[in-house]
Design a protein around this motif. Structure first.
Motif, short mmCIF file in Angstrom:
data_model
loop_
_atom_site.label_atom_id
_atom_site.label_comp_id
_atom_site.label_asym_id
_atom_site.label_seq_id
_atom_site.Cartn_x
_atom_site.Cartn_y
_atom_site.Cartn_z
N TRP A 138 0.92 -1.25 0.00
CA TRP A 138 0.07 0.09 -0.16
C TRP A 138 0.80 1.37 0.12
O TRP A 138 0.57 2.26 -0.72
N SER A 139 2.08 1.31 0.76
CA SER A 139 2.99 2.31 0.72
C SER A 139 3.53 2.56 -0.67
O SER A 139 3.64 3.77 -1.08
N TYR A 182 2.23 1.70 -3.46
CA TYR A 182 1.08 2.16 -4.46
C TYR A 182 0.79 3.52 -4.22
O TYR A 182 0.41 4.21 -5.30
N ARG A 183 0.83 4.05 -3.01
CA ARG A 183 0.47 5.44 -2.59
C ARG A 183 1.67 6.44 -3.31
O ARG A 183 1.23 7.45 -3.65
N GLU A 184 2.71 5.77 -3.15
CA GLU A 184 3.83 6.99 -3.47
C GLU A 184 3.74 6.85 -4.96
O GLU A 184 4.06 8.06 -5.50
N ARG A 224 1.32 6.50 -7.05
CA ARG A 224 -0.07 7.40 -7.53
C ARG A 224 0.12 8.86 -7.03
O ARG A 224 -0.38 9.63 -7.91
N ASP A 225 0.91 9.14 -6.03
CA ASP A 225 1.00 10.76 -5.70
C ASP A 225 2.32 11.36 -6.69
O ASP A 225 2.31 12.42 -6.48
#
Length: 308
Positions: free
Chosen positions: A299-300, A302-304, A306-307
């Motif tokens: 998740w970490s 993926y979030r990086e 995505r941002d």
């Protein structure tokens, strides 16, 4: 007078279903054997373990459904909490292999005399068996002739029975495990350093970045994939540590070096009477812990991404 033939506006008409979908289906046909084996030997056993954990079973007779009784017993089992505590210690200290592997990789990435010899020496622990590592460190820690106590004798310190003292045994085994794990992380980072963009390094130098600033702001961001793999592999290795404990102490002294994977083996296949259901309950707890850590890192990442 001949009639002009109109062009076919539906080129797929008249062709078989296979020809129309060949490009999309072909990759799945190549993946199918791997998916089938993964489902049969990984996914199915996971669900089977959940099912077995709800039963009292000796591995031979008829399983007897007991619901959550195995988990209720785990909540009151002091040996389970000792194993869980040791797993937490393994997890925290095992993560030291990641920065250690990074700094060794940075050193080996330099152009110095004898660098191939240094790479071979640091790579050596990765290629030898964990059984050999366990035996080597067992001899190293031996209180009568081990190298550790010989060196301690030179500085006037008494012999220390690392593997026989409940206060030291877990840390001694972790030190043995860090040796090959650091080598593995080093290999991951050496591979990642080969993919670092030299133009970004040069741009960082022009901006005045050097030393720690260069490492933190330029190099490490490009090593994120290697760092992610190193974290996942190290966490899994720490949580399923079994072979070193089996070789070096067999869970002793007094069960103080147990971890969850070794305790699962003991209750399911060893001296505790082949309690397959109880061992499966321990396996489920261990699986959930692994799943939480890996899901967090996924998740970490993926979030990086995505941002960006």
């Amino acid at each position: 007078m001949t009639q002009a033939t109109l062009p076919d506006t539906h080129p797929g008409r008249g062709r078989s279903w296979w020809r129309r979908n060949q490009i999309g289906i072909t990759p799945w046909l190549f993946l199918a054997p791997g998916i089938a084996f993964f489902a049969l030997y990984v996914i199915f056993p996971i669900f089977q373990s959940f099912d077995v954990s709800l039963h009292a079973w000796d591995g031979l007779g008829e399983p007897r459904y007991i619901g959550m009784e195995n988990y209720a017993e785990l909540a009151e089992d002091p040996a389970f909490y000792t194993s869980l505590r040791n797993n937490v210690i393994w997890l925290l200290l095992y993560l030291l292999a990641i920065p250690a592997g990074l700094f060794i990789a940075l050193f080996l990435n330099q152009t110095v005399t004898g660098i191939r010899l240094y790479k071979s020496l640091f790579f050596f622990p990765f290629v030898i068996s964990q059984v050999v590592v366990g035996l080597v460190f067992t001899w190293f820690y031996d209180p009568t002739f081990g190298l550790l106590n010989i060196v301690l004798g030179w500085v006037g310190l008494g012999p220390v029975n690392v593997l026989g003292d409940p206060a030291y045994v877990t840390y001694g085994i972790i030190a043995a495990g860090l040796w090959p794990q650091t080598a593995y992380c080093m290999i991951l980072y050496l591979t990642g350093l080969n993919a670092v963009n030299p133009e970004q390094i040069e741009a960082g130098r022009l901006d005045g970045a050097k030393g720690w600033r260069m490492l933190w702001h330029v190099v490490l961001p490009q090593l994120r994939p290697a760092t992610f793999i190193a974290f996942v592999v190290t966490i899994i290795g720490a949580l399923r540590s079994f072979d070193l404990i089996s070789i070096m102490t067999n869970g002793g002294p007094f069960g103080e070096s147990r971890v969850l994977s070794f305790y699962m083996f003991e209750v399911a296949l060893s001296e505790y009477g082949f309690r397959m259901g109880y061992g499966a309950a321990i396996a489920v707890v261990l699986f959930v812990i692994m799943l939480l850590f890996i899901a967090y890192f996924l998740w970490s990442m993926y979030r990086e991404e995505r941002d960006r």
